[in-house]
Design an enzyme around this catalytic site. Structure first.
Site, mmCIF file in Angstrom:
data_model
loop_
_atom_site.group_PDB
_atom_site.id
_atom_site.type_symbol
_atom_site.label_atom_id
_atom_site.label_comp_id
_atom_site.label_asym_id
_atom_site.label_seq_id
_atom_site.Cartn_x
_atom_site.Cartn_y
_atom_site.Cartn_z
ATOM 1 N N ARG A 1 1.206 1.153 -12.945
ATOM 2 C CA ARG A 1 0.582 1.624 -14.014
ATOM 3 C C ARG A 1 1.448 3.195 -14.604
ATOM 4 O O ARG A 1 1.494 3.434 -15.879
ATOM 5 C CB ARG A 1 -0.955 1.906 -14.037
ATOM 6 C CG ARG A 1 -1.536 2.638 -15.094
ATOM 7 C CD ARG A 1 -2.989 2.383 -14.830
ATOM 8 N NE ARG A 1 -3.738 2.871 -16.294
ATOM 9 C CZ ARG A 1 -4.772 3.871 -16.157
ATOM 10 N NH1 ARG A 1 -5.099 4.621 -15.183
ATOM 11 N NH2 ARG A 1 -5.489 3.949 -17.567
ATOM 12 N N HIS B 1 2.791 4.048 -18.420
ATOM 13 C CA HIS B 1 2.256 5.148 -18.962
ATOM 14 C C HIS B 1 3.341 6.143 -19.431
ATOM 15 O O HIS B 1 3.545 6.896 -20.362
ATOM 16 C CB HIS B 1 0.833 5.773 -18.315
ATOM 17 C CG HIS B 1 -0.257 5.153 -18.590
ATOM 18 N ND1 HIS B 1 -1.497 5.938 -18.627
ATOM 19 C CD2 HIS B 1 -0.583 3.822 -18.629
ATOM 20 C CE1 HIS B 1 -2.391 5.000 -18.835
ATOM 21 N NE2 HIS B 1 -1.848 3.635 -18.825
ATOM 22 N N ASP B 2 4.329 5.836 -18.363
ATOM 23 C CA ASP B 2 5.504 6.888 -18.803
ATOM 24 C C ASP B 2 6.270 6.369 -19.765
ATOM 25 O O ASP B 2 6.466 7.152 -20.886
ATOM 26 C CB ASP B 2 6.559 7.030 -17.605
ATOM 27 C CG ASP B 2 7.772 7.839 -17.704
ATOM 28 O OD1 ASP B 2 7.404 8.912 -18.609
ATOM 29 O OD2 ASP B 2 8.677 7.709 -17.139
ATOM 30 N N VAL C 1 4.987 6.672 -23.668
ATOM 31 C CA VAL C 1 5.117 8.117 -24.415
ATOM 32 C C VAL C 1 6.242 8.701 -24.263
ATOM 33 O O VAL C 1 6.543 9.084 -23.060
ATOM 34 C CB VAL C 1 3.777 8.883 -23.746
ATOM 35 C CG1 VAL C 1 3.587 10.173 -24.578
ATOM 36 C CG2 VAL C 1 2.456 8.067 -23.634
ATOM 37 N N GLY D 1 9.139 7.393 -24.352
ATOM 38 C CA GLY D 1 10.225 6.576 -23.610
ATOM 39 C C GLY D 1 9.974 6.945 -22.004
ATOM 40 O O GLY D 1 9.286 7.734 -21.680
ATOM 41 N N SER E 1 7.961 12.034 -18.588
ATOM 42 C CA SER E 1 7.137 12.869 -19.159
ATOM 43 C C SER E 1 5.554 12.816 -18.568
ATOM 44 O O SER E 1 5.241 13.978 -18.615
ATOM 45 C CB SER E 1 7.339 12.935 -20.821
ATOM 46 O OG SER E 1 6.927 11.602 -20.951
ATOM 47 N N ASN F 1 -4.790 9.728 -19.195
ATOM 48 C CA ASN F 1 -4.150 9.703 -17.940
ATOM 49 C C ASN F 1 -4.818 10.472 -16.790
ATOM 50 O O ASN F 1 -4.372 10.545 -15.664
ATOM 51 C CB ASN F 1 -2.754 10.481 -18.374
ATOM 52 C CG ASN F 1 -1.644 9.685 -18.997
ATOM 53 O OD1 ASN F 1 -1.866 8.396 -18.926
ATOM 54 N ND2 ASN F 1 -0.900 10.410 -19.637
ATOM 55 N N PRO G 1 -2.263 2.060 -25.391
ATOM 56 C CA PRO G 1 -3.342 1.344 -25.985
ATOM 57 C C PRO G 1 -4.494 1.538 -25.218
ATOM 58 O O PRO G 1 -4.643 1.643 -23.815
ATOM 59 C CB PRO G 1 -3.134 -0.177 -25.675
ATOM 60 C CG PRO G 1 -1.601 -0.075 -24.707
ATOM 61 C CD PRO G 1 -1.201 1.402 -24.872
ATOM 62 N N HIS H 1 -2.655 -6.223 -14.759
ATOM 63 C CA HIS H 1 -4.121 -6.211 -14.492
ATOM 64 C C HIS H 1 -4.601 -7.131 -13.040
ATOM 65 O O HIS H 1 -5.874 -7.300 -12.857
ATOM 66 C CB HIS H 1 -5.130 -6.058 -15.533
ATOM 67 C CG HIS H 1 -4.987 -5.157 -16.511
ATOM 68 N ND1 HIS H 1 -5.772 -5.018 -17.777
ATOM 69 C CD2 HIS H 1 -4.179 -3.802 -16.242
ATOM 70 C CE1 HIS H 1 -5.110 -3.786 -18.404
ATOM 71 N NE2 HIS H 1 -4.419 -3.270 -17.556
ATOM 72 N N ASP I 1 -0.607 -11.729 -8.621
ATOM 73 C CA ASP I 1 -0.646 -13.127 -8.783
ATOM 74 C C ASP I 1 -0.934 -13.460 -10.106
ATOM 75 O O ASP I 1 -1.350 -12.507 -10.973
ATOM 76 C CB ASP I 1 -1.383 -13.990 -7.827
ATOM 77 C CG ASP I 1 -2.988 -13.353 -7.780
ATOM 78 O OD1 ASP I 1 -3.318 -12.961 -8.784
ATOM 79 O OD2 ASP I 1 -3.375 -13.256 -6.543
HETATM 80 C C1 HEM Z 1 -2.541 -4.161 -22.788
HETATM 81 C C2 HEM Z 1 -2.886 -2.878 -23.135
HETATM 82 C C3 HEM Z 1 -3.610 -2.142 -21.879
HETATM 83 C C4 HEM Z 1 -4.519 -1.529 -21.547
HETATM 84 C C5 HEM Z 1 -5.732 -1.267 -22.825
HETATM 85 C C6 HEM Z 1 -4.907 -1.006 -20.403
HETATM 86 C C7 HEM Z 1 -5.941 -0.357 -19.920
HETATM 87 C C8 HEM Z 1 -6.143 0.204 -18.570
HETATM 88 C C9 HEM Z 1 -7.428 0.693 -17.997
HETATM 89 C C10 HEM Z 1 -8.293 1.453 -18.956
HETATM 90 C C11 HEM Z 1 -7.319 0.983 -16.747
HETATM 91 C C12 HEM Z 1 -8.320 1.396 -15.786
HETATM 92 C C13 HEM Z 1 -7.927 2.854 -15.297
HETATM 93 C C14 HEM Z 1 -9.107 3.160 -14.233
HETATM 94 O O1 HEM Z 1 -10.098 3.103 -14.791
HETATM 95 O O2 HEM Z 1 -8.748 4.066 -13.334
HETATM 96 C C15 HEM Z 1 -6.055 -0.004 -16.568
HETATM 97 C C16 HEM Z 1 -5.638 -0.144 -15.202
HETATM 98 C C17 HEM Z 1 -4.578 -0.737 -14.720
HETATM 99 N N1 HEM Z 1 -3.580 -1.111 -15.648
HETATM 100 FE FE1 HEM Z 1 -3.676 -1.357 -17.783
HETATM 101 N N2 HEM Z 1 -3.655 -1.303 -19.740
HETATM 102 C C18 HEM Z 1 -2.886 -2.074 -20.518
HETATM 103 C C19 HEM Z 1 -1.804 -2.644 -20.271
HETATM 104 C C20 HEM Z 1 -1.169 -2.702 -18.815
HETATM 105 C C21 HEM Z 1 0.358 -2.799 -18.654
HETATM 106 C C22 HEM Z 1 1.247 -3.181 -19.620
HETATM 107 C C23 HEM Z 1 0.460 -2.657 -17.392
HETATM 108 C C24 HEM Z 1 1.551 -2.722 -16.332
HETATM 109 C C25 HEM Z 1 2.562 -3.553 -16.524
HETATM 110 C C26 HEM Z 1 -0.993 -2.156 -16.788
HETATM 111 C C27 HEM Z 1 -1.170 -1.887 -15.361
HETATM 112 C C28 HEM Z 1 -2.417 -1.468 -15.026
HETATM 113 C C29 HEM Z 1 -2.831 -1.098 -13.571
HETATM 114 C C30 HEM Z 1 -1.855 -1.814 -12.392
HETATM 115 C C31 HEM Z 1 -3.920 -0.687 -13.417
HETATM 116 C C32 HEM Z 1 -4.836 -0.436 -12.225
HETATM 117 C C33 HEM Z 1 -4.639 1.063 -11.982
HETATM 118 C C34 HEM Z 1 -5.309 1.674 -10.499
HETATM 119 O O3 HEM Z 1 -5.482 0.833 -9.692
HETATM 120 O O4 HEM Z 1 -5.701 2.619 -10.584
HETATM 121 N N3 HEM Z 1 -1.798 -2.152 -17.825
HETATM 122 N N4 HEM Z 1 -5.596 -0.348 -17.521
#
Ligand code: HEM
Length: 331
Positions: free
Chosen positions: A65, A69-70, A73, A75, A79, A97, A164, A194, A257
């Site tokens: 993640r 997030h890098d 924002v 690129g 940052s 963040n 997003p 996710h 998976d």
């Molecule tokens: C499509 C738009 C996306 C939205 C709206 C979104 C939003 C979020 C949010 C709100 C969380 C929860 C953070 C927390 O409560 O700690 C999260 C977690 C996560 N996101 Fe996304 N995300 C998106 C796309 C992505 C993308 C593109 C990736 C990577 C390729 C990604 C990877 C992750 C991962 C691995 C977590 C778990 C982080 C942790 O275990 O602390 N997400 N995301």
């Protein structure tokens, strides 16, 4: 003599490598960027990642993640890693963040690389490699990471509005990905990230208690499966809960998976943004195909492809930016 299957696999790998190489070259990155200045860079990052995840397996998700997030924002320029200063609030301290983790691990790898090859490997490249290795070590796909990103000197909290939010609908998600040169396919494929990690209750509890602002027990997101809703309510007991963590892919949140898609197809995606993938015919078709569990190889290839694209978004190269000594400070 190589079997036909092996030859086909090799052919597919060569095609993929050249697609990845050409996208990276277009961005000014190179596969062998550190071959003379830090030839063991990938091995060092990988060895450190094995240790990091052995000690803290739950960091695989956060490290993936961090790279996302890098890249979204300014690129992929590191940052997101910079600390705020008295004169400036950095990305790191902006609301989206505050739930990021893994900064200490990035610095650990940086320190190790500063010993091996001082002043050479950028924090932005380190993040790209750590994200890839996190996925590989979680038993997901691998992809070639072209290198040569430079570190930015600017990090502005307000610019995280380009990330997003979990409440985003399909149209907004598509717009926000398009703004980074990523398409609808990248959106549905990268959302598969996710499959790893956890989420705090308050980032989706509007779906359980306050979906339209009426704030009562009937005010729920109709797109959420009722049984799942009841289970989530028992974990997240109020709108205010911002500490309880939930596995996003319950039961396999540490392994990469395709089961994320099975959840989304059953209306058990955690965020509104996950559910939104069912609201468009093309992304719904992808979710439903992956939900069968029969095409995980295809998802792995797609994820690798989209990560190669995402990790080249607006990179700094050549004489732009700098190579930071500490990932959290400009030189
Ligand atoms: C499509 C738009 C996306 C939205 C709206 C979104 C939003 C979020 C949010 C709100 C969380 C929860 C953070 C927390 O409560 O700690 C999260 C977690 C996560 N996101 Fe996304 N995300 C998106 C796309 C992505 C993308 C593109 C990736 C990577 C390729 C990604 C990877 C992750 C991962 C691995 C977590 C778990 C982080 C942790 O275990 O602390 N997400 N995301």
């Amino acid at each position: 003599m190589a079997s036909m299957a092996a030859m086909v696999t090799m052919g597919v790998a060569a095609l993929f490598l050249s697609a990845a190489a050409s996208s990276a070259m277009a961005a000014g990155l190179q596969m062998d960027f550190y071959s003379s200045t830090c030839p063991r860079v990938e091995e060092i990052v990988k060895d450190e990642m094995v240790e990091i995840l052995r000690a803290a397996p739950t960091l695989a998700g956060p490290l993936l993640r961090l790279h996302f997030h890098d890249c979204f924002v300014r690129g992929c320029d590191g940052s997101v890693l910079l600390d705020s200063t008295p004169a400036n609030t950095a990305e790191k301290d902006a609301t989206p963040n505050l739930t990021l983790r893994g900064f200490g691990s990035v610095q650990r790898v940086k320190d190790r690389l500063e010993q091996a090859c001082p002043g050479t490997v950028s924090c932005a490249d380190i993040l790209a490699l750590m994200a890839r290795d996190a996925v590989v070590l979680a038993r997901g796909p691998s992809w070639p990471v072209a290198l040569g990103r430079r570190d930015g000197r600017v990090s502005i909290a307000n610019e995280t509005n380009q990330l997003p939010p979990p409440t985003a609908n399909f149209t907004r998600l598509v717009q926000m990905f398009a703004a980074k040169g990523l398409g609808v396919k990248d959106l549905v494929v990268l959302s598969g990230g996710h499959t790893l990690g956890t989420a705090h209750c308050n980032l989706f509890s509007d779906r359980l208690y306050n979906f339209t602002g009426a704030n009562n027990l009937a005010d729920v997101d109709p797109a959420l499966d009722a049984t799942y809703l009841a289970r989530l309510r028992s974990r997240c007991q109020s709108l205010a809960d911002n500490t309880t963590l939930n596995e996003m892919d319950p039961g396999s949140f540490l392994s990469f998976d395709a089961s994320y898609y099975r959840l989304v197809a059953k209306r058990r995606g955690l965020f509104h943004s996950d559910a939104a993938l069912l609201s468009d015919p093309a992304t719904r078709a992808y979710v439903q195909r992956q939900a069968t569990g029969l095409f995980a190889d295809e998802f792995f290839r797609d994820f690798a492809d989209s990560m190669v694209k995402m990790s080249t978004v607006d990179v700094l190269t050549g004489a732009q930016g700098e190579i930071r000594k500490k990932c959290y400070l400009v030189n």
